[in-house]
Design a protein around this motif. Structure first.
Motif, short mmCIF file in Angstrom:
data_model
loop_
_atom_site.label_atom_id
_atom_site.label_comp_id
_atom_site.label_asym_id
_atom_site.label_seq_id
_atom_site.Cartn_x
_atom_site.Cartn_y
_atom_site.Cartn_z
N GLY A 190 0.81 -1.21 0.00
CA GLY A 190 0.00 0.00 0.00
C GLY A 190 0.84 1.26 0.00
N GLN A 191 1.92 1.25 0.78
CA GLN A 191 2.78 2.43 0.82
C GLN A 191 3.52 2.64 -0.49
N LEU A 192 3.96 1.52 -1.12
CA LEU A 192 4.61 1.65 -2.43
C LEU A 192 3.63 2.22 -3.45
N GLY A 193 2.36 1.75 -3.41
CA GLY A 193 1.36 2.28 -4.32
C GLY A 193 1.15 3.78 -4.14
N LEU A 194 1.14 4.25 -2.87
CA LEU A 194 1.01 5.68 -2.61
C LEU A 194 2.21 6.47 -3.12
N ARG A 195 3.41 5.95 -2.89
CA ARG A 195 4.63 6.68 -3.25
C ARG A 195 4.76 6.87 -4.76
N MET B 180 -5.90 -26.06 -11.24
CA MET B 180 -4.96 -26.08 -10.12
C MET B 180 -3.80 -25.11 -10.32
N LEU B 181 -3.66 -24.60 -11.55
CA LEU B 181 -2.59 -23.65 -11.85
C LEU B 181 -3.07 -22.20 -11.77
N ALA B 182 -4.33 -22.02 -11.40
CA ALA B 182 -4.94 -20.69 -11.50
C ALA B 182 -4.95 -19.91 -10.20
N GLY B 183 -4.32 -20.42 -9.13
CA GLY B 183 -4.35 -19.71 -7.85
C GLY B 183 -3.74 -18.33 -7.91
N GLY B 184 -2.82 -18.12 -8.85
CA GLY B 184 -2.18 -16.82 -8.97
C GLY B 184 -3.13 -15.70 -9.32
N ALA B 185 -4.28 -16.03 -9.95
CA ALA B 185 -5.25 -14.99 -10.28
C ALA B 185 -5.78 -14.32 -9.02
N ALA B 186 -6.08 -15.13 -7.99
CA ALA B 186 -6.56 -14.58 -6.73
C ALA B 186 -5.44 -13.81 -6.02
N GLY B 187 -4.21 -14.33 -6.12
CA GLY B 187 -3.08 -13.61 -5.53
C GLY B 187 -2.88 -12.26 -6.18
N ALA B 188 -3.07 -12.20 -7.50
CA ALA B 188 -2.94 -10.93 -8.21
C ALA B 188 -4.00 -9.94 -7.74
N LEU B 189 -5.23 -10.43 -7.54
CA LEU B 189 -6.29 -9.56 -7.05
C LEU B 189 -5.96 -9.01 -5.67
N THR B 190 -5.45 -9.87 -4.79
CA THR B 190 -5.12 -9.45 -3.43
C THR B 190 -4.05 -8.36 -3.43
N VAL B 191 -2.97 -8.59 -4.17
CA VAL B 191 -1.86 -7.64 -4.16
C VAL B 191 -2.27 -6.33 -4.84
N ALA B 192 -3.06 -6.43 -5.90
CA ALA B 192 -3.54 -5.22 -6.56
C ALA B 192 -4.43 -4.41 -5.62
N THR B 193 -5.27 -5.10 -4.86
CA THR B 193 -6.14 -4.42 -3.90
C THR B 193 -5.33 -3.74 -2.81
N GLN B 194 -4.27 -4.41 -2.35
CA GLN B 194 -3.39 -3.80 -1.36
C GLN B 194 -2.78 -2.51 -1.91
N GLY B 195 -2.27 -2.57 -3.14
CA GLY B 195 -1.62 -1.41 -3.73
C GLY B 195 -2.56 -0.24 -3.91
N VAL B 196 -3.83 -0.54 -4.19
CA VAL B 196 -4.80 0.52 -4.45
C VAL B 196 -5.38 1.09 -3.16
N ALA B 197 -5.69 0.21 -2.17
CA ALA B 197 -6.54 0.63 -1.06
C ALA B 197 -5.83 0.81 0.29
N VAL B 198 -4.83 -0.01 0.59
CA VAL B 198 -4.32 -0.04 1.97
C VAL B 198 -3.69 1.28 2.40
N GLY B 199 -3.01 1.96 1.48
CA GLY B 199 -2.40 3.23 1.85
C GLY B 199 -3.41 4.28 2.25
N ILE B 200 -4.67 4.09 1.86
CA ILE B 200 -5.72 5.06 2.16
C ILE B 200 -6.56 4.63 3.36
#
Length: 313
Positions: free
Chosen positions: A27-32, A81-101
């Protein structure tokens, strides 16, 4: 809860601690740099680099990758079984967008809501590596208490001016995390190597995030210059550790208990982080303390063997 499961629950709490730390870093990296998607791509990309090195250097990593390739070629490992990364991408993208705020605490309680719902459903249908896990009254009550913890966060006054979509992103992320943990756990059963399951997760997530970040930059322009502080790029390596732990633990705990244990670690850590480093939006210290207490109660209710205690009594 058997004695053998106690270390697994402790590991689940550690997963939550690391998740909260990673969320604030991303989140902080996304803000910076003023670009949450680019921050997410950097985070996942750095984690992928660490995993590639480990997979090449460690015998277990090489064996796991060979098993993965053989399983994919023989169709013994299905594509989902190879698609778990899609949810991981959503989580990290959400962190970058929202957590800093909105801060780590508010982000975490949104994730709690999603995990509580998805954990119960996935365990009931037998999607996770532990197979079908009955939805007993204590497990249902534990999930309900986790949702109560979410509702407490909404009583604070710090949400004025925060758009509704930003509050819904963590909920979607929590639903995805439950599915991701179960999917990575199933893959780990097939390859018998948590490191390889984690590598697959990061490979898919990095591809998705790099594509999304490239499209975003093409539309809105380049982000700000990258900061010099190295700790802002530690989100990827931290997530390597907790996703590895999740893949290794979910077969012992089930999806719901892994999620609830992680919730405790996330809330305790997020409250500490937000107290030391407040975000612009926060439910407030009273609400945060209440959230932690209710979340702790949810884990106790869901994990204590109440039937055994009644028989003993």
């Amino acid at each position: 809860m058997t004695t053998a499961r106690v270390p697994a629950i402790g590991g689940a709490v550690l997963v939550g601690v690391l998740t909260a730390v990673q969320a604030r870093i991303n989140g902080q990296l996304g803000l910076r740099i003023d670009d949450g998607l680019v921050a997410a791509a950097i985070s996942f990309g750095s984690g992928l680099a660490v995993l590639i090195v480990l997979s090449l250097a460690l015998p277990a990593g090489r064996r796991g990758f060979a098993t993965l390739v053989t399983g994919v070629r023989s169709r013994g490992i299905p594509w989902w079984m190879l698609a778990g990364g899609a949810a991981g991408a959503l989580t990290v993208a959400t962190q970058g967008v929202a957590v800093g705020i909105i801060g780590v605490s508010l982000f975490t309680v949104g994730v709690v809501a999603g995990q509580a719902v998805s954990g119960l459903i996935l365990d009931r249908i037998g999607y996770g590596p532990a197979g079908v896990v009955a939805v007993t009254l204590p497990r249902l009550a534990g999930g309900a208490l986790a949702l109560v913890a979410v509702s407490i966060s909404l009583t604070g006054s710090g949400l004025d001016g925060i758009p509704a979509w930003m509050l819904m992103l963590p909920v979607a992320s929590g639903i995805g995390i439950g599915w991701q943990q179960a999917t990575n756990g199933r893959l780990n059963q097939r390859v018998k190597a948590p490191l390889t399951a984690t590598l697959v997760n990061f490979s898919g997530g990095t591809l998705i995030l790099v594509f999304a970040a490239a499209v975003h930059v093409a539309i809105v322009g380049a982000p700000r210059d990258l900061p010099a502080e190295l700790w802002l790029y530690a989100g990827g390596p931290v997530s390597v550790i907790y996703i590895f732990l999740s893949a290794a633990l979910v077969a012992q705990t089930g999806v719901l208990l892994l999620g609830l244990g992680a919730v405790v670690g996330q809330l305790l850590t997020s409250v500490a982080i937000d107290a030391l480093w407040p975000a612009p939006a926060s439910p407030g210290p009273v609400q945060e303390l209440a959230m932690v207490l209710v979340a702790l109660l949810s884990v106790v209710v869901a994990t204590v063997p109440w039937g055994r205690l009644r028989r003993a009594g």
